[in-house]
Design a protein around this motif. Structure first.
Motif, short mmCIF file in Angstrom:
data_model
loop_
_atom_site.label_atom_id
_atom_site.label_comp_id
_atom_site.label_asym_id
_atom_site.label_seq_id
_atom_site.Cartn_x
_atom_site.Cartn_y
_atom_site.Cartn_z
N TRP A 61 -0.51 -5.52 -3.26
CA TRP A 61 -1.59 -5.01 -2.42
C TRP A 61 -2.73 -6.03 -2.31
O TRP A 61 -3.24 -6.29 -1.21
N TRP A 89 0.82 -1.21 0.00
CA TRP A 89 0.00 0.00 0.00
C TRP A 89 0.86 1.26 0.00
O TRP A 89 0.61 2.20 -0.78
N LEU A 90 1.87 1.31 0.87
CA LEU A 90 2.73 2.49 0.94
C LEU A 90 3.50 2.72 -0.36
O LEU A 90 3.64 3.86 -0.82
N ASP A 106 2.64 1.68 -3.42
CA ASP A 106 1.72 2.06 -4.50
C ASP A 106 1.19 3.48 -4.33
O ASP A 106 1.06 4.23 -5.31
N GLN A 107 0.87 3.86 -3.08
CA GLN A 107 0.25 5.16 -2.84
C GLN A 107 1.26 6.30 -2.75
O GLN A 107 0.95 7.43 -3.11
N TYR A 108 2.43 6.02 -2.25
CA TYR A 108 3.43 7.06 -2.04
C TYR A 108 4.71 6.68 -2.80
O TYR A 108 4.79 6.81 -3.99
#
Length: 526
Positions: free
Chosen positions: A313, A169-170, A172-174
């Protein structure tokens, strides 16, 4: 000459310690989650880190290897370091080192810089697990020890399983540095809670001598062993001189270290705790528990991402219910043990459920879907959760309070090494088994079935616009790819069954594990 354990002459102040015991348990467990999260969180960000740091796949693996090697070197001497600095001070130092190294990892711009700070991070993280466990053994009374170990066990189980989810998640998002920056707020919270609530140990022993020779032998032996396990499969094991060198160094250094520790008046690691049959049996069982936990956590995501096309994810989200199931069942196990349910019975039930889960895993195919995975994963989580806390308590039940520091270090090191062996075996056997299965499938791939399959593939390729001259060769290549995929699936199925059987084969060791509950330090001191 053998040192005699000193008599405990002063009592633990229940008013100042026990009143905050559950806050203390949550605090040290949070520190453990941080350490274990960083064992697996990096894996999903490896491709992104390769590009930023300009590293090859073989080079970037040292980011993970450096952390794990530093971690396992510190684990067995955490009891000694707790006596040297004071357990509370050592916990504070470890968390601080972990936070500083995490920030430096996120800011690293070259591979050597990243590897160096990952080693520092591993040195800080290595002391957290054993120190956390020995702290809880001291501040909890016997009747609540099951609840304490359930809280601790949730951290141990959730950490490795949450790594891929949080990391995916981290990333992919950041961006990948955030897998390290996330440690800053959580680490500062753990640091503050330790300062406010965690007391200094009343069982601290004065360190009269530091065995630097023993320290060097231990670091060389355990470090070389871990490097052999991490690098063996990639280098084709003992066909490579590097792996042979690691094996020779490990055997020689660990052999000399064991002899030295048994003869030394002030050992770094009190190996005499292994003379207790119940603890020795517990070490063997926790080795296989670590192998089963880490290996299945390793195999299943690889299966999902390489064969089923899941993203990191999506894989993390699918694994999450298994981690939650482990966390939820541990307090139930603790409650059952406190009510008199035999700990050995819980372990047997847990091993049976784990075996059943692996049997369900054995029937996964390349056509399996999300709902086919859900029940087996939840059952796996429940089974492992039922094993962890009772096994922990049974293993420590005969030990004296002053032995707990060394014992928890050895116990957690054994589980970590078991995990490393499990992952190494999984990587090696998955390759070898897939080659064997591929050969078997190719032998049987003949006659009308193969001709029909090739014709179907060829017609699809022609329908998509591929020239007739290329379609035949492409159809053969696609068929070979499908066979390889099926062979790898069969290899994973067999590995799942292997680890399920391994857990069952350790159950006869429960015969020597007769004492049900550990005596907490707070009670023995009275």
């Amino acid at each position: 000459m053998k040192p005699i354990l000193p008599t405990l002459s002063r009592s633990v102040d229940d008013a100042s310690i026990h009143a905050n015991r559950y806050i203390i348990a949550m605090t040290v467990t949070l520190a453990c989650v941080l350490e274990l999260l960083d064992t697996s969180i990096v894996n999903v960000a490896i491709p992104h880190m390769m590009g930023t740091l300009g590293a090859t796949l073989d080079e970037i693996t040292w980011v993970s290897i450096g952390y794990v090697v530093a971690n396992v070197i510190v684990l067995p001497i955490s009891g000694f370091l707790g006596n040297l600095f004071g357990r509370r001070n050592y916990l504070l130092l470890s968390i601080t080192l972990f936070i500083v190294a995490s920030i430096a990892c996120g800011n690293a711009s070259t591979l050597p810089e990243m590897v160096f700070w990952r080693i520092v991070q591993g040195l800080g993280g290595g002391g957290l697990i054993a120190t956390a466990q020995s702290t809880m053994f001291e501040v909890f009374p016997r009747k609540e020890m099951g609840a304490a170990m359930a809280i601790f066990g949730m951290g141990i189980m959730l950490g490795p399983m949450l790594g891929p989810t949080v990391g995916g998640w981290l990333t992919d998002q950041y961006s990948w540095p955030w897998i390290f920056y996330i440690n800053l707020p959580l680490g500062l919270l753990a640091l503050l809670l330790v300062l406010l609530y965690v007391p200094e140990s009343k069982l601290r022993q004065k360190v009269e001598h530091i065995d630097f020779t023993g320290l060097l032998l231990m670091a060389a032996g355990i470090g070389a062993l871990q490097l052999m396990l991490e690098r063996g499969e990639r280098l084709d094991w003992f066909d490579a001189w590097e792996v042979v060198a690691y094996a020779v160094i490990s055997i020689a250094a660990l052999g000399a270290f064991i002899i030295r520790q048994l003869e030394h008046l002030h050992p770094l690691v009190d190996l005499r705790v292994c003379r207790d049959p119940q603890f020795a049996a517990g070490l063997v069982m926790t080795f296989f528990l670590g192998a089963s936990l880490f290996a299945t956590v390793f195999i299943f995501p690889v299966y999902l991402q390489t064969l089923m096309g899941y993203s990191a994810w999506q894989t993390g989200l699918l694994i999450l219910p298994s981690a939650l199931a482990s966390g939820l069942i541990m307090p139930v196990s603790a409650r059952l043990v406190s009510k008199g349910f035999p700990a050995r019975g819980l372990i047997i039930c847990g091993a049976g459920l784990f075996m059943y889960s692996m049997w369900l895993h054995y029937h996964f195919t390349t056509q399996s879907g999300t709902w086919d995975f859900m029940l087996p994963l939840v059952i796996r989580g429940v089974g492992l959760g039922m094993i962890f806390m009772p096994l922990n308590n049974l293993s420590m039940a005969n030990l004296q309070p002053l032995q707990i520091g060394s014992a928890t270090g050895l116990y957690n090191l054994t589980r970590q090494l078991g995990g490393s062996v499990g992952i190494a075996l999984s990587a090696t056997f998955s390759t070898k088994l897939s080659h064997m299965k591929n050969d078997v499938l190719l032998e049987h791939l003949s006659g009308p079935f193969a001709s029909e399959r090739l014709a179907m593939l060829k017609s699809r390729l022609l329908a998509s616009g591929m020239p007739v001259t290329s379609a035949d060769g492409a159809a053969h290549a696609l068929l070979a790819q499908q066979v390889q995929k099926q062979a790898l699936m069969l290899a994973y199925d067999h590995l799942f069954m292997l680890f399920g059987l391994a857990m069952l084969l350790t159950l006869p060791l429960l015969v020597v594990m007769k004492k049900q509950q550990v005596a907490a330090s707070a009670e023995v001191a009275h």
